[in-house]
Scaffold this active site. Structure first.
Site, PDB file in Angstrom:
ATOM      1  CD  GLU A 135      -2.820   1.096   2.437  1.00  0.00           C
ATOM      2  OE1 GLU A 135      -3.695   1.962   2.519  1.00  0.00           O
ATOM      3  OE2 GLU A 135      -2.591   0.259   3.347  1.00  0.00           O
ATOM      4  CG  ASN A 223     -11.953   5.475   4.865  1.00  0.00           C
ATOM      5  OD1 ASN A 223     -12.466   4.363   4.917  1.00  0.00           O
ATOM      6  ND2 ASN A 223     -12.385   6.475   5.598  1.00  0.00           N
ATOM      7  CG  ASP A 277      -6.235  -0.389   6.620  1.00  0.00           C
ATOM      8  OD1 ASP A 277      -5.101  -0.836   6.416  1.00  0.00           O
ATOM      9  OD2 ASP A 277      -6.499   0.833   6.625  1.00  0.00           O
TER      10      ASP A 277
END
Length: 399
Positions: A135, A223, A277
């Site tokens: 990520e 988000n 997450d």
């Protein structure tokens, strides 16, 4: 391995192997050599080895975004930390996952990948490691979230090649508006990597171009991304409208409100991927922890936070995310699919995420509250809750 026959009051399964997921009430599963050999509705053809009288037998949960858990950040965890996470994730119903490394200098990420490669052969029985999710660092500074802006960079061919060297990378989150990003998407896809749009200020048109190049996912919808505006649609709008894209959803009801979550399930029916997450604070008491080499604080209520108040991952369990979806009115089969079959197919593992003939015997018994009570990987029981006991061949748990 000996054969195993399980009978369940409720069974979320694909009885014919490739049709729609169905709820069988009751149902049974036969396992041999770690693989499901038979799925049926009604009473089992013989006395079962295990009978589950309450809750639901579901496929083992598949989480594509796990930064850490139980006090360990996977990007720099030692061998003991990796072992604890792999052994204990089945407590949450997870039987397969992608360890996720957030933004760091490319050289540091490459070193973390090499360390991970060397650790994998010695991991204990528990949740399967499916590869690594990077990520970052190819993210937008405008939508950095908890990522360190000093380490963000463009996805140059050299940087991409460095990160692909170990062969462990299975998912990359990037911002398609960065220089060289579309070419990077094409290269990653050619190398069997799932590309997800995230931490991005892209327009809907730029996201569509990334999908044209092969991107198939959007990281934690709403988000750290441009949103839904009636004249200026961004990442979130394209994620909902584009049938090629699968929006990841952190359903802890802090990252996304209940109304927004219902919109995601309604607009992206059959495409939603539930993710946690999870940060190192997950599964831990309130206190100070670490994410990507920087401190985070887990309050008594809500997700972990940076010192400036930025949300930094979550403390969510994936079985709790399934339960939250059901509580919002999502059909239970759809909720389970979003944490099993949809992510497994997306990551190129059709042998996982379903109870179907030929699939791996990765299973979780969810209680009426949708919390994991018992978990199997390849037909081996790897978690049995302390409130679960066996009398004769019947697994029972406190209601």
């Amino acid at each position: 391995m000996a054969a195993l026959l399980l009978a369940a009051k409720n069974l979320v399964a694909v009885p014919d192997g490739d049709g729609p997921t169905r709820l069988l009430s009751p149902g049974f599963v036969r396992v041999a050599d770690g693989v499901i050999t038979e799925v049926g509705e009604g009473a089992p053809p013989a006395p079962p080895d295990v009978r589950l009288p309450a809750g639901t037998l579901a496929p083992g949960l598949v989480d594509l975004q796990v930064n850490g858990y139980f006090g360990h950040d996977l990007a720099d965890a030692d061998e003991a930390g990796w072992h604890e996470i792999v052994r204990r994730l089945p407590e949450t119903g997870v039987t397969a996952f992608l360890p996720t490394f957030i933004t760091a200098p490319v050289a540091a990420q490459a070193a973390a990948l090499r360390r991970t490669r060397d650790l994998l052969p010695a991991l204990p029985d528990g949740a399967r490691v499916l590869g690594v999710h990077l990520e970052g660092p190819f993210l937008s500074a405008k939508r950095k979230g908890a990522h360190n802006a000093d380490w963000l960079t463009d996805p140059t061919p050299e940087a991409v090649a460095t990160l692909l060297e170990t062969g462990l990378v299975k998912l990359v989150t990037l911002a398609p508006e960065r220089d060289g990003a579309i070419a990077a998407v094409e290269t990653l896809v050619e190398n069997g990597v799932l590309v997800s749009v995230g931490h991005s200020d892209a327009t809907a048109e730029q996201v569509a171009r990334a999908a044209d190049a092969g991107a198939r996912k959007v990281t934690h919808i709403f988000n750290a991304q441009s949103g839904v505006h009636h004249r200026d649609p961004g990442v979130a709008a394209q994620a909902l409208a584009d049938p090629r894209l699968h929006p990841g959803l952190i359903l802890d009801l802090h990252h996304v409100s209940d109304v927004a979550a219902r919109v995601v399930f309604a607009a992206a029916a059959g495409r939603v991927v539930l993710v946690t997450d999870a940060a190192s604070a997950a599964g831990m008491p309130p206190g100070s922890y670490d994410l990507g080499g920087e401190p985070i604080e887990l309050p008594a209520e809500g997700p972990p936070l940076r010192a400036d108040g930025t949300i930094a991952g979550s403390a969510l369990r994936l079985d709790a995310a399934v339960g939250n979806a059901v509580a919002l009115g999502v059909d239970p089969v759809t909720a389970v699919d979003a944490a099993t079959r949809v992510p497994a197919d997306l990551i190129g593992r059709p042998d996982l995420g379903r109870i179907a003939p030929g699939a791996a015997a990765d299973l979780v018994w969810l209680g009426p509250d949708h919390r994991a009570r018992a978990t199997w990987v390849a037909g081996h029981i790897v978690y049995q809750g302390s409130n679960v006991h066996q009398g004769s061949n019947v697994f029972q748990g406190d209601e």
